[in-house]
Design an enzyme around this catalytic site. Structure first.
Site, PDB file in Angstrom:
ATOM      1  N   HIS A   1       4.760   2.229  -8.163  1.00  0.00           N
ATOM      2  CA  HIS A   1       3.659   1.296  -7.921  1.00  0.00           C
ATOM      3  C   HIS A   1       3.229   0.636  -9.221  1.00  0.00           C
ATOM      4  O   HIS A   1       3.658   1.010 -10.308  1.00  0.00           O
ATOM      5  CB  HIS A   1       2.465   2.006  -7.255  1.00  0.00           C
ATOM      6  CG  HIS A   1       1.635   2.820  -8.199  1.00  0.00           C
ATOM      7  ND1 HIS A   1       0.269   2.729  -8.255  1.00  0.00           N
ATOM      8  CD2 HIS A   1       1.974   3.721  -9.151  1.00  0.00           C
ATOM      9  CE1 HIS A   1      -0.210   3.554  -9.170  1.00  0.00           C
ATOM     10  NE2 HIS A   1       0.813   4.176  -9.725  1.00  0.00           N
TER      11      HIS A   1
ATOM     12  N   CYS B 207      -0.943   0.753 -16.799  1.00  0.00           N
ATOM     13  CA  CYS B 207      -0.597   0.887 -15.371  1.00  0.00           C
ATOM     14  C   CYS B 207      -0.430  -0.466 -14.690  1.00  0.00           C
ATOM     15  O   CYS B 207      -0.088  -0.538 -13.517  1.00  0.00           O
ATOM     16  CB  CYS B 207      -1.652   1.719 -14.654  1.00  0.00           C
ATOM     17  SG  CYS B 207      -1.793   3.349 -15.380  1.00  0.00           S
TER      18      CYS B 207
ATOM     19  N   HIS C 180       5.673   1.740 -12.381  1.00  0.00           N
ATOM     20  CA  HIS C 180       6.047   3.092 -12.814  1.00  0.00           C
ATOM     21  C   HIS C 180       5.997   3.989 -11.574  1.00  0.00           C
ATOM     22  O   HIS C 180       5.538   3.571 -10.513  1.00  0.00           O
ATOM     23  CB  HIS C 180       5.090   3.603 -13.904  1.00  0.00           C
ATOM     24  CG  HIS C 180       3.667   3.703 -13.438  1.00  0.00           C
ATOM     25  ND1 HIS C 180       2.800   2.624 -13.428  1.00  0.00           N
ATOM     26  CD2 HIS C 180       2.970   4.742 -12.922  1.00  0.00           C
ATOM     27  CE1 HIS C 180       1.636   3.007 -12.943  1.00  0.00           C
ATOM     28  NE2 HIS C 180       1.706   4.288 -12.620  1.00  0.00           N
TER      29      HIS C 180
ATOM     30  N   HIS D 124       5.641   8.076  -9.565  1.00  0.00           N
ATOM     31  CA  HIS D 124       5.049   9.415  -9.534  1.00  0.00           C
ATOM     32  C   HIS D 124       5.779  10.277  -8.516  1.00  0.00           C
ATOM     33  O   HIS D 124       6.272   9.770  -7.502  1.00  0.00           O
ATOM     34  CB  HIS D 124       3.579   9.367  -9.102  1.00  0.00           C
ATOM     35  CG  HIS D 124       2.692   8.602 -10.029  1.00  0.00           C
ATOM     36  ND1 HIS D 124       2.300   9.073 -11.263  1.00  0.00           N
ATOM     37  CD2 HIS D 124       2.124   7.374  -9.901  1.00  0.00           C
ATOM     38  CE1 HIS D 124       1.520   8.173 -11.852  1.00  0.00           C
ATOM     39  NE2 HIS D 124       1.395   7.131 -11.044  1.00  0.00           N
TER      40      HIS D 124
ATOM     41  N   ASP E 228       7.863   7.742   1.062  1.00  0.00           N
ATOM     42  CA  ASP E 228       8.846   8.411   0.188  1.00  0.00           C
ATOM     43  C   ASP E 228       9.959   7.453  -0.247  1.00  0.00           C
ATOM     44  O   ASP E 228      10.555   6.772   0.584  1.00  0.00           O
ATOM     45  CB  ASP E 228       9.443   9.625   0.917  1.00  0.00           C
ATOM     46  CG  ASP E 228      10.252  10.495  -0.025  1.00  0.00           C
ATOM     47  OD1 ASP E 228       9.884  10.591  -1.225  1.00  0.00           O
ATOM     48  OD2 ASP E 228      11.256  11.080   0.421  1.00  0.00           O
ATOM     49  N   HIS E 229      10.208   7.438  -1.558  1.00  0.00           N
ATOM     50  CA  HIS E 229      11.220   6.550  -2.160  1.00  0.00           C
ATOM     51  C   HIS E 229      10.928   5.075  -1.877  1.00  0.00           C
ATOM     52  O   HIS E 229      11.840   4.279  -1.671  1.00  0.00           O
ATOM     53  CB  HIS E 229      12.637   6.944  -1.721  1.00  0.00           C
ATOM     54  CG  HIS E 229      13.117   8.183  -2.422  1.00  0.00           C
ATOM     55  ND1 HIS E 229      12.669   9.438  -2.084  1.00  0.00           N
ATOM     56  CD2 HIS E 229      13.963   8.342  -3.453  1.00  0.00           C
ATOM     57  CE1 HIS E 229      13.237  10.327  -2.878  1.00  0.00           C
ATOM     58  NE2 HIS E 229      14.014   9.690  -3.726  1.00  0.00           N
TER      59      HIS E 229
ATOM     60  N   GLU F 284      -1.594  13.159  -7.907  1.00  0.00           N
ATOM     61  CA  GLU F 284      -0.787  12.065  -8.476  1.00  0.00           C
ATOM     62  C   GLU F 284       0.087  12.623  -9.596  1.00  0.00           C
ATOM     63  O   GLU F 284       1.257  12.273  -9.736  1.00  0.00           O
ATOM     64  CB  GLU F 284      -1.712  10.977  -9.006  1.00  0.00           C
ATOM     65  CG  GLU F 284      -0.990   9.808  -9.605  1.00  0.00           C
ATOM     66  CD  GLU F 284      -1.935   8.981 -10.461  1.00  0.00           C
ATOM     67  OE1 GLU F 284      -2.100   7.797 -10.170  1.00  0.00           O
ATOM     68  OE2 GLU F 284      -2.493   9.526 -11.427  1.00  0.00           O
TER      69      GLU F 284
HETATM   70  N1  LIG Z   1      -9.239   6.199 -10.702  1.00  0.00           N
HETATM   71  C1  LIG Z   1      -7.930   5.995 -10.965  1.00  0.00           C
HETATM   72  N2  LIG Z   1      -7.552   5.727 -12.212  1.00  0.00           N
HETATM   73  C2  LIG Z   1      -6.241   5.540 -12.485  1.00  0.00           C
HETATM   74  C3  LIG Z   1      -5.270   5.660 -11.467  1.00  0.00           C
HETATM   75  C4  LIG Z   1      -5.714   5.929 -10.157  1.00  0.00           C
HETATM   76  O1  LIG Z   1      -4.918   6.034  -9.195  1.00  0.00           O
HETATM   77  N3  LIG Z   1      -7.041   6.102  -9.941  1.00  0.00           N
HETATM   78  N4  LIG Z   1      -3.956   5.517 -11.778  1.00  0.00           N
HETATM   79  C5  LIG Z   1      -3.549   5.266 -13.004  1.00  0.00           C
HETATM   80  C6  LIG Z   1      -2.083   5.095 -13.299  1.00  0.00           C
HETATM   81  O2  LIG Z   1      -1.418   4.591 -12.166  1.00  0.00           O
HETATM   82  C7  LIG Z   1      -1.366   6.331 -13.738  1.00  0.00           C
HETATM   83  O3  LIG Z   1      -0.908   6.993 -12.605  1.00  0.00           O
HETATM   84  C8  LIG Z   1      -2.090   7.288 -14.594  1.00  0.00           C
HETATM   85  O4  LIG Z   1      -1.308   7.410 -15.729  1.00  0.00           O
HETATM   86  P1  LIG Z   1      -1.594   8.432 -16.878  1.00  0.00           P
HETATM   87  O5  LIG Z   1      -2.948   8.236 -17.446  1.00  0.00           O
HETATM   88  O6  LIG Z   1      -0.444   8.282 -17.790  1.00  0.00           O
HETATM   89  O7  LIG Z   1      -1.522   9.827 -16.132  1.00  0.00           O
HETATM   90  P2  LIG Z   1      -1.551  11.272 -16.764  1.00  0.00           P
HETATM   91  O8  LIG Z   1      -2.907  11.858 -16.492  1.00  0.00           O
HETATM   92  O9  LIG Z   1      -0.449  12.037 -16.169  1.00  0.00           O
HETATM   93  O10 LIG Z   1      -1.308  11.036 -18.285  1.00  0.00           O
HETATM   94  P3  LIG Z   1      -1.520  12.022 -19.493  1.00  0.00           P
HETATM   95  O11 LIG Z   1      -1.261  11.157 -20.650  1.00  0.00           O
HETATM   96  O12 LIG Z   1      -0.520  13.108 -19.327  1.00  0.00           O
HETATM   97  O13 LIG Z   1      -2.936  12.536 -19.433  1.00  0.00           O
HETATM   98  C9  LIG Z   1      -4.496   5.094 -14.102  1.00  0.00           C
HETATM   99  N5  LIG Z   1      -5.862   5.258 -13.734  1.00  0.00           N
HETATM  100 ZN   LIG Z   2       0.444   5.437 -11.361  1.00  0.00          ZN
END
Ligand SMILES: Nc1nc2c(c(=O)[nH]1)N=C([C@H](O)[C@H](O)COP(=O)(O)OP(=O)(O)OP(=O)(O)O)CN2
Ligand SMILES: [Zn+2]
Length: 141
Positions: free
Chosen positions: A18, A37, A43, A45, A83-84, A128
Site C-alpha cells: 500500500h 509512507c 511498501h 506489510h 492477501d497478495h 501492521e
Molecule cells: N496512525 C497511523 N500511522 C501510520 C500508519 C497507519 O496505518 N496508521 N502507517 C504508516 C506506514 O504505512 C508504515 O506502515 C509505518 O512504517 P514504520 O514507521 O516504518 O513502521 P515500524 O513501526 O515498523 O517502524 P520502526 O522504524 O521499526 O519503528 C505510518 N503511520
Molecule cells: Zn504501511
C-alpha cells in the site's frame, strides 16, 4: 437458562502492499503528512489479524460458533480481498479515495466480517507490524 459467555479468536496472516496517499490533497501535502509512507511505489506489510467472536455457548453444539464457519468467514472477508494484493488498487473500498492506513484496513475488515458473523463479532485486531497494533469493536462517534 443462563449460559456462560466466551470469546473465541482466530488468527490469520496476509501480505499486502500500500501507499499512504490522499488524492484530495496536493503532492506536497501528502508528502508532508505521510512522509516515507507516501513513497510513490508503495511498501508492504505482513499483516496479522485476530478476529474475535463473543457469545453464549450453545447447549446443543457446545460452541460459541463453529470454528469451521469462522475460518470460512476469514477466508472470504479477509484473505480473498486482501492477501497478495495492492490495497489501494485492488480493493474497491480503497480505490475510492479511502487512505489505506491500518485504521481504515481494520474497519474494512470489520465491515466485511459483519456479513458473516453478525452480532457475534466482538473485535478485529490488526498487527501492521509487531510494534503497530490496531483494534476495532464497531464503535462509532
Ligand atoms: N496512525 C497511523 N500511522 C501510520 C500508519 C497507519 O496505518 N496508521 N502507517 C504508516 C506506514 O504505512 C508504515 O506502515 C509505518 O512504517 P514504520 O514507521 O516504518 O513502521 P515500524 O513501526 O515498523 O517502524 P520502526 O522504524 O521499526 O519503528 C505510518 N503511520
Ligand atoms: Zn504501511
Amino acid at each position: 437458562m443462563k449460559q456462560p459467555v466466551l470469546t473465541m479468536t482466530r488468527r490469520e496472516t496476509f501480505s499486502a502492499s500500500h501507499r499512504l496517499h490522499n488524492p484530495t490533497l496536493s503532492d506536497e501535502e501528502n508528502a508532508r503528512i505521510f512522509g516515507k509512507c507516501n513513497s510513490p511505489n508503495g511498501h508492504g506489510h505482513n499483516y496479522v489479524v485476530e478476529v474475535t467472536v463473543k457469545g453464549p455457548v450453545d447447549e446443543k453444539t457446545g460452541m460459541v460458533m463453529d470454528l469451521v464457519e469462522l475460518k470460512k468467514a476469514v477466508e472470504e472477508a479477509i484473505m480473498k480481498p486482501l492477501d497478495h494484493k495492492n490495497i489501494d488498487k485492488d480493493v474497491e473500498y480503497f480505490r475510492n479515495g479511502v487512505v489505506s492506513t491500518t485504521e481504515n484496513v481494520t474497519v474494512f475488515i470489520w465491515n466485511q466480517l459483519k456479513n458473516y458473523t453478525k452480532e457475534l463479532l466482538h473485535e478485529v485486531k490488526v498487527f501492521e507490524t509487531e510494534k503497530n497494533i490496531f483494534s476495532y469493536r464497531g464503535d462509532i462517534l
